[in-house]
Design a protein around this motif. Structure first.
Motif, PDB file in Angstrom:
ATOM      1  N   ARG A   5       3.471  -5.751 -32.622  1.00  0.00           N
ATOM      2  CA  ARG A   5       4.088  -4.469 -33.367  1.00  0.00           C
ATOM      3  C   ARG A   5       4.645  -3.139 -32.565  1.00  0.00           C
ATOM      4  O   ARG A   5       4.711  -3.799 -31.500  1.00  0.00           O
ATOM      5  N   THR A   6       5.713  -3.324 -33.272  1.00  0.00           N
ATOM      6  CA  THR A   6       6.332  -1.504 -32.987  1.00  0.00           C
ATOM      7  C   THR A   6       5.834  -0.610 -32.775  1.00  0.00           C
ATOM      8  O   THR A   6       5.615   0.132 -33.770  1.00  0.00           O
ATOM      9  N   TYR A   7       6.091   0.694 -31.904  1.00  0.00           N
ATOM     10  CA  TYR A   7       5.793   1.833 -32.334  1.00  0.00           C
ATOM     11  C   TYR A   7       6.820   2.920 -31.566  1.00  0.00           C
ATOM     12  O   TYR A   7       7.428   2.135 -30.742  1.00  0.00           O
ATOM     13  N   ALA A   8       6.945   3.592 -32.571  1.00  0.00           N
ATOM     14  CA  ALA A   8       7.574   4.781 -32.633  1.00  0.00           C
ATOM     15  C   ALA A   8       7.584   5.478 -30.951  1.00  0.00           C
ATOM     16  O   ALA A   8       7.749   6.725 -31.445  1.00  0.00           O
ATOM     17  N   ALA A   9       7.021   5.164 -30.137  1.00  0.00           N
ATOM     18  CA  ALA A   9       6.469   6.097 -29.130  1.00  0.00           C
ATOM     19  C   ALA A   9       7.380   5.121 -27.199  1.00  0.00           C
ATOM     20  O   ALA A   9       7.589   4.390 -28.049  1.00  0.00           O
ATOM     21  N   THR A  10       7.539   6.090 -26.833  1.00  0.00           N
ATOM     22  CA  THR A  10       8.189   5.469 -25.160  1.00  0.00           C
ATOM     23  C   THR A  10       6.666   4.424 -24.687  1.00  0.00           C
ATOM     24  O   THR A  10       5.422   4.827 -24.822  1.00  0.00           O
ATOM     25  N   PRO A  11       6.867   3.327 -23.867  1.00  0.00           N
ATOM     26  CA  PRO A  11       6.041   2.488 -23.273  1.00  0.00           C
ATOM     27  C   PRO A  11       5.297   3.677 -22.920  1.00  0.00           C
ATOM     28  O   PRO A  11       3.980   3.605 -22.576  1.00  0.00           O
ATOM     29  N   GLU A  12       5.698   4.429 -21.941  1.00  0.00           N
ATOM     30  CA  GLU A  12       4.542   5.791 -20.870  1.00  0.00           C
ATOM     31  C   GLU A  12       3.323   5.910 -21.568  1.00  0.00           C
ATOM     32  O   GLU A  12       2.382   6.189 -21.785  1.00  0.00           O
ATOM     33  N   ASP A  13       4.240   6.718 -22.900  1.00  0.00           N
ATOM     34  CA  ASP A  13       3.215   7.373 -24.081  1.00  0.00           C
ATOM     35  C   ASP A  13       1.895   6.284 -24.302  1.00  0.00           C
ATOM     36  O   ASP A  13       1.429   7.121 -24.484  1.00  0.00           O
ATOM     37  N   VAL A  14       2.619   5.830 -25.053  1.00  0.00           N
ATOM     38  CA  VAL A  14       1.897   4.278 -25.686  1.00  0.00           C
ATOM     39  C   VAL A  14       0.583   4.103 -24.283  1.00  0.00           C
ATOM     40  O   VAL A  14      -1.070   3.751 -24.551  1.00  0.00           O
ATOM     41  N   TRP A  15       1.095   4.325 -23.572  1.00  0.00           N
ATOM     42  CA  TRP A  15       0.132   3.604 -21.960  1.00  0.00           C
ATOM     43  C   TRP A  15      -1.091   4.396 -21.991  1.00  0.00           C
ATOM     44  O   TRP A  15      -1.780   4.341 -22.194  1.00  0.00           O
ATOM     45  N   ASP A  16      -0.183   5.964 -21.461  1.00  0.00           N
ATOM     46  CA  ASP A  16      -1.110   6.568 -21.957  1.00  0.00           C
ATOM     47  C   ASP A  16      -2.659   6.867 -23.316  1.00  0.00           C
ATOM     48  O   ASP A  16      -3.313   7.324 -22.567  1.00  0.00           O
ATOM     49  N   ALA A  17      -1.935   6.988 -24.169  1.00  0.00           N
ATOM     50  CA  ALA A  17      -2.966   6.942 -25.060  1.00  0.00           C
ATOM     51  C   ALA A  17      -3.785   4.956 -25.320  1.00  0.00           C
ATOM     52  O   ALA A  17      -4.593   5.916 -25.590  1.00  0.00           O
ATOM     53  N   CYS A  18      -3.704   4.735 -24.639  1.00  0.00           N
ATOM     54  CA  CYS A  18      -3.915   3.059 -24.663  1.00  0.00           C
ATOM     55  C   CYS A  18      -5.225   3.728 -23.195  1.00  0.00           C
ATOM     56  O   CYS A  18      -6.256   2.146 -22.598  1.00  0.00           O
ATOM     57  N   THR A  19      -4.931   4.459 -22.120  1.00  0.00           N
ATOM     58  CA  THR A  19      -5.773   4.347 -20.584  1.00  0.00           C
ATOM     59  C   THR A  19      -6.437   5.658 -20.040  1.00  0.00           C
ATOM     60  O   THR A  19      -7.311   5.937 -19.443  1.00  0.00           O
ATOM     61  N   LYS A  20      -6.257   6.678 -21.238  1.00  0.00           N
ATOM     62  CA  LYS A  20      -7.060   7.682 -20.592  1.00  0.00           C
ATOM     63  C   LYS A  20      -7.363   8.380 -21.620  1.00  0.00           C
ATOM     64  O   LYS A  20      -7.494   7.969 -23.011  1.00  0.00           O
ATOM     65  N   PRO A  21      -8.928   8.609 -21.737  1.00  0.00           N
ATOM     66  CA  PRO A  21     -10.318   8.330 -22.449  1.00  0.00           C
ATOM     67  C   PRO A  21      -9.898   9.875 -23.713  1.00  0.00           C
ATOM     68  O   PRO A  21     -10.404   9.573 -24.603  1.00  0.00           O
ATOM     69  N   ASP A  22      -9.702  11.103 -23.201  1.00  0.00           N
ATOM     70  CA  ASP A  22      -8.952  12.115 -24.238  1.00  0.00           C
ATOM     71  C   ASP A  22      -8.696  11.421 -25.584  1.00  0.00           C
ATOM     72  O   ASP A  22      -9.138  11.720 -26.855  1.00  0.00           O
ATOM     73  N   ARG A  23      -7.243  10.538 -24.428  1.00  0.00           N
ATOM     74  CA  ARG A  23      -7.080   9.709 -26.245  1.00  0.00           C
ATOM     75  C   ARG A  23      -7.273   8.516 -26.725  1.00  0.00           C
ATOM     76  O   ARG A  23      -7.156   8.951 -28.134  1.00  0.00           O
ATOM     77  N   ILE A  24      -8.130   8.181 -25.834  1.00  0.00           N
ATOM     78  CA  ILE A  24      -8.729   6.745 -26.424  1.00  0.00           C
ATOM     79  C   ILE A  24      -9.792   6.526 -26.310  1.00  0.00           C
ATOM     80  O   ILE A  24      -9.694   7.056 -28.221  1.00  0.00           O
ATOM     81  N   ALA A  25     -10.107   8.501 -27.175  1.00  0.00           N
ATOM     82  CA  ALA A  25     -11.150   9.127 -28.006  1.00  0.00           C
ATOM     83  C   ALA A  25     -10.569   9.360 -29.794  1.00  0.00           C
ATOM     84  O   ALA A  25     -11.256   8.953 -30.362  1.00  0.00           O
ATOM     85  N   ARG A  26      -9.779   9.675 -29.577  1.00  0.00           N
ATOM     86  CA  ARG A  26      -8.816  10.391 -31.034  1.00  0.00           C
ATOM     87  C   ARG A  26      -8.207   8.829 -31.908  1.00  0.00           C
ATOM     88  O   ARG A  26      -7.972   8.879 -32.969  1.00  0.00           O
ATOM     89  N   TRP A  27      -8.445   7.437 -31.386  1.00  0.00           N
ATOM     90  CA  TRP A  27      -8.280   6.924 -32.465  1.00  0.00           C
ATOM     91  C   TRP A  27      -8.761   5.296 -32.548  1.00  0.00           C
ATOM     92  O   TRP A  27      -8.702   4.424 -33.177  1.00  0.00           O
TER      93      TRP A  27
END
Length: 212
Positions: free
Chosen positions: A28-50
């Motif tokens: 699928r496509t997300y309305a966010a940059t690859p860097e932001d999506v990568w950060d959401a998938c690899t940073k513990p504080d962000r992984i915990a939020r989804w």
């Protein structure tokens, strides 16, 4: 407010094989940059939020554990393009180990094409025959819905277990199961086989457990 059912149509679902392994793919496509999506998938504080609270050594070769979910080893890490991990669920790694690979690609408008492929090497044929791809597919649809909400700044403060019992979430899981049933049939199984697996999986996700 995020459109729960509309999010289902954002994803392409596909089944495949790799030797003896079975693969379940979501794109699928997300309305966010690859860097932001990568950060959401690899940073513990962000992984915990989804996805869920995560602990461990989050680097190449390190091990991780998602609270109440799977754990494993980080197999590949090529920022911001590819993350691959082993995925061990339950107490028997010999029969419950698979791999999850997330691939990110730039899309028009500064967006990101997100692809998740879950590969099961030793899939129990009895379990697959009973539940089909929806057994993992519905769970990933829910996770990617959470990621969409997180990236869009629309996370819910409601308890996740309570949230899953809301009418909107129950309908989302039902529609997700139906979408995976269609993908199952498109992969070559009979209509009756796909329908039976779909119905059993939807029931497993949406029916309340019996009172004790």
């Amino acid at each position: 407010m995020i459109d729960l059912l509309g999010q289902l149509s954002e994803a392409h679902r596909e089944l495949g094989t790799r030797g003896k392994a079975r693969t379940v793919l979501l794109r699928r496509t997300y309305a966010a940059t690859p860097e932001d999506v990568w950060d959401a998938c690899t940073k513990p504080d962000r992984i915990a939020r989804w996805l869920g609270p995560v602990e461990g050594d989050l680097r190449l070769g390190g091990r991780y554990q998602i609270e109440g979910n799977a754990g494993g080893e980080i197999l590949r890490c090529d920022a911001p393009k590819l993350l691959a991990v082993s995925w061990v669920f339950g107490e028997n790694p010999a029969t419950n180990t698979s791999e999850v690979a997330v691939t990110l690609s730039p899309a028009p408008g500064g967006h990101t094409e997100f692809q998740l492929e879950h590969t099961g090497v030793d899939v129990d044929p009895e379990h697959w025959g009973k539940y089909g791809p929806g057994a993992v597919g519905i769970g990933w649809d829910l996770s990617l819905l959470g990621l969409a909400a997180h990236l869009g700044g629309e996370e819910s403060a409601q308890d996740p277990e309570e949230l899953l019992q809301t009418p909107g979430a129950l309908e989302f899981m039902k529609r997700s199961g139906q979408a995976w049933g269609a993908a199952h049939e498109a992969a070559g199984v009979s209509h009756d086989e796909a329908k039976g697996a779909m119905e059993r999986t939807i029931a497993a996700y949406t029916e309340a457990p019996p009172a004790e």
